[in-house]
Design an enzyme around this catalytic site. Structure first.
Site, PDB file in Angstrom:
ATOM      1  N   ASP A   1       9.058   0.272  -1.123  1.00  0.00           N
ATOM      2  CA  ASP A   1       7.688   0.526  -0.777  1.00  0.00           C
ATOM      3  C   ASP A   1       6.981  -0.326  -0.976  1.00  0.00           C
ATOM      4  O   ASP A   1       6.207  -0.934  -2.439  1.00  0.00           O
ATOM      5  CB  ASP A   1       5.996   1.539  -1.122  1.00  0.00           C
ATOM      6  CG  ASP A   1       5.224   1.806  -1.147  1.00  0.00           C
ATOM      7  OD1 ASP A   1       4.703   0.903  -0.472  1.00  0.00           O
ATOM      8  OD2 ASP A   1       4.800   2.726  -1.668  1.00  0.00           O
TER       9      ASP A   1
ATOM     10  N   LYS B   1      -3.375  -5.336   1.469  1.00  0.00           N
ATOM     11  CA  LYS B   1      -3.050  -6.238   0.176  1.00  0.00           C
ATOM     12  C   LYS B   1      -2.733  -7.770   0.804  1.00  0.00           C
ATOM     13  O   LYS B   1      -3.750  -8.886   0.117  1.00  0.00           O
ATOM     14  CB  LYS B   1      -2.417  -5.793  -0.367  1.00  0.00           C
ATOM     15  CG  LYS B   1      -1.809  -3.895  -0.286  1.00  0.00           C
ATOM     16  CD  LYS B   1      -3.539  -3.334  -0.692  1.00  0.00           C
ATOM     17  CE  LYS B   1      -2.399  -2.368  -1.442  1.00  0.00           C
ATOM     18  NZ  LYS B   1      -3.533  -1.116  -1.831  1.00  0.00           N
TER      19      LYS B   1
ATOM     20  N   TRP C   1       1.902   6.418  -6.719  1.00  0.00           N
ATOM     21  CA  TRP C   1       2.308   5.855  -5.408  1.00  0.00           C
ATOM     22  C   TRP C   1       3.679   6.172  -5.550  1.00  0.00           C
ATOM     23  O   TRP C   1       4.372   6.988  -4.385  1.00  0.00           O
ATOM     24  CB  TRP C   1       1.921   4.428  -5.008  1.00  0.00           C
ATOM     25  CG  TRP C   1       0.322   4.301  -4.140  1.00  0.00           C
ATOM     26  CD1 TRP C   1      -0.236   3.660  -5.661  1.00  0.00           C
ATOM     27  CD2 TRP C   1      -0.245   5.441  -3.848  1.00  0.00           C
ATOM     28  NE1 TRP C   1      -1.303   3.631  -5.312  1.00  0.00           N
ATOM     29  CE2 TRP C   1      -1.105   4.119  -3.926  1.00  0.00           C
ATOM     30  CE3 TRP C   1      -0.074   5.513  -2.919  1.00  0.00           C
ATOM     31  CZ2 TRP C   1      -2.841   4.584  -3.369  1.00  0.00           C
ATOM     32  CZ3 TRP C   1      -1.183   6.633  -2.393  1.00  0.00           C
ATOM     33  CH2 TRP C   1      -2.604   5.480  -2.590  1.00  0.00           C
TER      34      TRP C   1
END
Length: 364
Positions: free
Chosen positions: A175, A199, A105
């Site tokens: 992030d 999440k 990511w």
């Protein structure tokens, strides 16, 4: 109320939601606040929805003790859109943005930023198969950088930052999609925190951005209106129609965190849950092997392999048969992964630990 048997849900995202939140949503789904409508049917300009929207912002500010010089935004597009919005707003001509690479990511975030300006690699653990987080002393950035970007938790490789770099006057951008709300943090250490909700915050479809107000004031202006952070800050995240049901659910999850004792209690529970599974790995004499280095292990995503490939296939097949969901590793790396986000109960993690022990005893 939800009466069907619940799965042992270890999905990496969208992931488990608190049962209490789902039951409340079920109860209110058709008739919210005696309005005769679902929250999904209401105007986002209505007083009923406005109260939900503002309450969610207030609860997030309270849980994280977010200082007054920060804005909380509700956006769409997931963390992936933020890969573009961050450099689009902050990376000015003649400046450089530094990216710390700890997994897929962060690589994707860096790739997007390269399209919009000058970037550099501040640190990387790719040479070690992303088994660890870089040492703070190894991170290279300049006082003139536009920002330093990191990914706080790595769902694919199972690593997590324990301490964050101190970047001084350079904004630190994080992030936090996969460990937001899992532990207390000092928001004032960051210029921007962003996270997809799917999440720990709620269902997919909502993205939160916590941004320092001076970054809003000094951001670039020659970019599309809807991609400016200031557009959303100026309109209380109501510039266009927000994901109203997702924000309602996010607010209910925040209430649930409060009822559980806040972020310190959530962190303690997450540590206890992860320890159940890591202890099985560590005491298995190599039958199970963790991917992440011990000092970088994630409390959110536990990545591991089974002794050999055939046994691993058997493990995953038998686990599925036993009611465990989402234990396959990411398609890019394989193996096994247990995502133990906030809403995954202790009992679910205990069930997995017991299953792993029984499987080893049967197959060692």
């Amino acid at each position: 109320m939800i009466t069907t048997k619940r799965a042992f849900n270890f999905n990496a995202g969208p992931s488990a939601l608190p049962l209490e939140v789902l039951e409340k949503a079920q109860k209110e789904l058709v008739n919210f606040n005696n309005s005769g409508m679902s929250i999904m049917e209401m105007s986002h300009r209505s007083k009923d929805y406005e109260a939900v929207h503002n309450d969610a912002i207030a609860r997030l500010k309270s849980l994280y003790s977010i200082p007054d010089n920060y804005e909380v935004l509700f956006l769409q597009g997931g963390g992936s859109l933020q890969f573009t919005m961050v450099p689009m707003n902050l990376l000015k001509e003649g400046q450089t943005a530094s990216y710390i690479l700890t997994g897929s990511w962060s690589e994707k975030a860096w790739k997007e930023a390269k399209l919009l300006g000058i970037t550099k690699e501040a640190a990387s653990t790719k040479g070690n198969a992303y088994r660890n987080i870089p040492a703070l002393d190894d991170i290279q950035f300049s006082d003139t950088d536009a920002y330093v970007h990191l990914t706080s938790n790595n769902t694919i490789f199972g690593t997590q930052w324990k301490d964050f770099p101190l970047t001084g006057n350079v904004p630190l951008v994080a992030d936090m999609s996969s460990d937001i709300l899992s532990k207390p943090i000092d928001v004032s250490s960051f210029g921007i925190i962003y996270a997809g909700a799917q999440k720990n915050l709620g269902p997919s479809g909502v993205t939160i951005v916590i941004i320092r107000k001076d970054l809003l004031e000094n951001a670039k202006t020659d970019i599309p209106t809807i991609l400016k952070y200031s557009t959303h800050a100026d309109s209380n995240s109501l510039y266009n129609t927000p994901p109203t049901f997702g924000i309602y659910m996010l607010g209910e999850v925040l209430k649930w965190v409060e009822e559980k004792g806040g972020l310190q209690a959530i962190e303690k529970n997450n540590e206890e849950k992860a320890k159940l599974i890591y202890d099985v790995i560590d005491n298995s004499n190599g039958f199970y092997t963790g991917h992440a280095s011990n000092e970088s292990r994630s409390l959110m995503n536990i990545t591991f392999r089974v002794a050999d490939e055939e046994l691993e296939k058997q493990f995953l097949a038998e686990a599925k048969e036993a009611g465990f969901v989402g234990l396959n590793g990411h398609r890019s790396v394989g193996g096994c992964r247990a995502s133990t986000y906030n809403a995954v109960p202790y009992e679910t993690c205990k069930a997995l630990a017991d299953f792993m022990i029984a499987f080893q005893n049967k197959n060692h």
